[in-house]
Motif scaffolding. Structure first.
Motif, mmCIF file in Angstrom:
data_model
loop_
_atom_site.group_PDB
_atom_site.id
_atom_site.type_symbol
_atom_site.label_atom_id
_atom_site.label_comp_id
_atom_site.label_asym_id
_atom_site.label_seq_id
_atom_site.Cartn_x
_atom_site.Cartn_y
_atom_site.Cartn_z
ATOM 1 N N LEU A 169 0.805 -1.220 0.000
ATOM 2 C CA LEU A 169 0.000 0.000 0.000
ATOM 3 C C LEU A 169 0.836 1.267 0.000
ATOM 4 O O LEU A 169 0.315 2.356 -0.267
ATOM 5 N N LEU A 170 2.125 1.157 0.317
ATOM 6 C CA LEU A 170 2.987 2.338 0.390
ATOM 7 C C LEU A 170 4.091 2.327 -0.665
ATOM 8 O O LEU A 170 4.940 3.221 -0.673
ATOM 9 N N GLN A 171 4.096 1.350 -1.557
ATOM 10 C CA GLN A 171 5.184 1.206 -2.525
ATOM 11 C C GLN A 171 5.041 2.157 -3.711
ATOM 12 O O GLN A 171 3.935 2.422 -4.182
ATOM 13 N N THR A 172 6.179 2.638 -4.210
ATOM 14 C CA THR A 172 6.190 3.350 -5.485
ATOM 15 C C THR A 172 6.080 2.313 -6.605
ATOM 16 O O THR A 172 6.382 1.128 -6.404
ATOM 17 N N TRP A 218 7.472 -2.836 -8.992
ATOM 18 C CA TRP A 218 7.878 -3.569 -10.200
ATOM 19 C C TRP A 218 9.093 -4.453 -9.901
ATOM 20 O O TRP A 218 9.133 -5.622 -10.294
ATOM 21 N N THR A 219 10.068 -3.901 -9.207
ATOM 22 C CA THR A 219 11.301 -4.647 -8.920
ATOM 23 C C THR A 219 10.992 -5.900 -8.106
ATOM 24 O O THR A 219 11.446 -7.004 -8.440
ATOM 25 N N LEU A 220 10.218 -5.747 -7.033
ATOM 26 C CA LEU A 220 9.895 -6.898 -6.193
ATOM 27 C C LEU A 220 9.041 -7.920 -6.939
ATOM 28 O O LEU A 220 9.252 -9.134 -6.815
ATOM 29 N N THR A 221 8.080 -7.439 -7.715
ATOM 30 C CA THR A 221 7.191 -8.347 -8.438
ATOM 31 C C THR A 221 7.947 -9.124 -9.503
ATOM 32 O O THR A 221 7.735 -10.327 -9.682
ATOM 33 N N ARG A 222 8.854 -8.467 -10.194
ATOM 34 C CA ARG A 222 9.663 -9.142 -11.205
ATOM 35 C C ARG A 222 10.557 -10.201 -10.564
ATOM 36 O O ARG A 222 10.710 -11.319 -11.097
ATOM 37 N N PRO A 262 5.530 -12.679 -18.186
ATOM 38 C CA PRO A 262 5.749 -11.623 -19.191
ATOM 39 C C PRO A 262 5.605 -10.242 -18.566
ATOM 40 O O PRO A 262 4.951 -10.083 -17.525
ATOM 41 N N ASP A 263 6.196 -9.250 -19.205
ATOM 42 C CA ASP A 263 6.113 -7.880 -18.678
ATOM 43 C C ASP A 263 4.670 -7.414 -18.518
ATOM 44 O O ASP A 263 4.353 -6.643 -17.608
ATOM 45 N N SER A 264 3.786 -7.882 -19.405
ATOM 46 C CA SER A 264 2.385 -7.463 -19.327
ATOM 47 C C SER A 264 1.742 -7.916 -18.017
ATOM 48 O O SER A 264 0.926 -7.195 -17.424
ATOM 49 N N GLU A 265 2.113 -9.111 -17.538
ATOM 50 C CA GLU A 265 1.562 -9.610 -16.285
ATOM 51 C C GLU A 265 2.144 -8.844 -15.093
ATOM 52 O O GLU A 265 1.434 -8.531 -14.134
ATOM 53 N N ARG A 276 0.032 -6.579 -12.325
ATOM 54 C CA ARG A 276 0.155 -6.701 -10.869
ATOM 55 C C ARG A 276 0.501 -5.357 -10.225
ATOM 56 O O ARG A 276 -0.039 -4.992 -9.185
ATOM 57 N N VAL A 277 1.422 -4.624 -10.851
ATOM 58 C CA VAL A 277 1.833 -3.327 -10.297
ATOM 59 C C VAL A 277 0.673 -2.334 -10.366
ATOM 60 O O VAL A 277 0.435 -1.571 -9.421
ATOM 61 N N GLU A 278 -0.065 -2.360 -11.471
ATOM 62 C CA GLU A 278 -1.223 -1.469 -11.604
ATOM 63 C C GLU A 278 -2.270 -1.782 -10.540
ATOM 64 O O GLU A 278 -2.858 -0.881 -9.935
ATOM 65 N N LEU A 279 -2.495 -3.069 -10.295
ATOM 66 C CA LEU A 279 -3.451 -3.488 -9.282
ATOM 67 C C LEU A 279 -3.024 -2.994 -7.911
ATOM 68 O O LEU A 279 -3.832 -2.505 -7.119
ATOM 69 N N ARG A 280 -1.729 -3.098 -7.626
ATOM 70 C CA ARG A 280 -1.208 -2.634 -6.338
ATOM 71 C C ARG A 280 -1.412 -1.128 -6.199
ATOM 72 O O ARG A 280 -1.757 -0.628 -5.128
#
Length: 292
Positions: free
Chosen positions: A122-125, A130-134, A141-144, A148-152
């Motif tokens: 909830l507080l991530q840039t 992106w870095t943690l999710t990757r 794929p980058d699209s997924e 995830r980042v957009e959802l966050r």
């Protein structure tokens, strides 16, 4: 007295089913007619009060409401886990890996109380997220990853909306400030964002400094207490939940004695953490240090 220890997965199923029905523009009566079940059955499923969830009903509702395969599979997995005392959600077991079980609880929460060893979602840039999710999903794929980042990012609105933003009291272990995620530029932006968010009246961020050692005599690991009614509200019908995330899965506790233990643990850490202003000062100092 109801056994709340066995209701958490059913409450989750109910929330998602209600959202699916509303998204499809159907009333309870209309949905019941289409799946050839009684309206009372659908209502009990949505409120998490059904004593038994038939997988056929979940399949039928998902089909009528146009749920995707991931959601349908996740809801059936949740339904099968509806009779355990303390619910252990293991990633990739009954529930698909790319289904965020916790998100449904978080979206319904009216207050969050947490201790973390990484910046919470909830507080991530976006770059930190992106870095943690990757790293967590190297083959996606980058699209997924972008999804995830957009959802966050969309989840963060609950903290920053103008009307009735959700209160969030979070203690961050000092290691959060020193562990570089991605790059120095990403860390600088993240630390400054934490300091800025900490100025909001509903967000209280405290740093637990290395100098206090292990205040509780043991390590709790990261945890979040979710309350579903305002603290002043009596007689909540939706009891609080503790979410404790691990590498291979997550524990969800709604046993009141365990929840109270986590509340006492958070209070003990809160007492020895830096104050609000000193925490912001340390965050900004560390951001300048990282930038140099």
């Amino acid at each position: 007295m109801a056994d709340f220890g066995s209701t958490l997965p059913r409450r989750q199923v109910g929330r998602y089913l209600r959202e699916l029905r509303q998204g499809a523009g159907l009333t309870i009566a209309e949905l019941a007619r289409r799946i050839e079940r009684g309206a009372t059955t659908v209502q009990r499923l949505e409120t998490g009060t059904a004593e038994r969830i038939r997988l056929w009903d979940i399949d039928a509702i998902c089909r009528v409401c146009g749920a995707d395969e991931t959601t349908s599979g996740a809801l059936k997995g949740l339904a099968q886990q509806g009779n355990t005392k303390s619910w252990w959600h293991q990633y990739g077991d009954l529930i698909p890996l790319n289904f965020d079980v916790y998100m449904g609880l978080e979206a319904a929460a009216r207050k969050l109380t947490s201790f973390q060893e990484l910046v919470p979602g909830l507080l991530q840039t976006p770059d930190y997220a992106w870095t943690l999710t990757r790293l967590a999903h190297p083959s996606e794929p980058d699209s997924e990853i972008a999804r995830r980042v957009e959802l966050r990012g969309r989840r963060q609105i609950m903290l920053t909306k103008k009307n009735d933003p959700v209160p969030f009291d979070v203690i961050l272990d000092e290691s959060v400030l020193h562990r570089v995620i991605g790059s120095r530029r990403i860390m600088e932006a993240q630390l400054r964002r934490l300091a800025d968010l900490g100025t909001r009246t509903n967000i209280d961020i405290r740093i637990l400094p290395f100098g206090v050692g292990v205040p509780l005599g043991d390590l709790t690991g990261p945890f979040t207490i979710l309350d579903f009614e305002h603290p002043a509200t009596a007689g909540s019908i939706d009891p609080p939940v503790v979410y404790a995330e691990g590498y291979t899965g997550a524990m969800y506790f709604d046993d009141l004695e365990l929840i109270e233990r986590y509340r006492r643990a958070h209070a003990g850490l809160w007492r020895v953490a830096l104050g609000e202003q000193d925490s912001r000062k340390l965050l900004r100092e560390k951001a300048r240090e990282v930038a140099r």
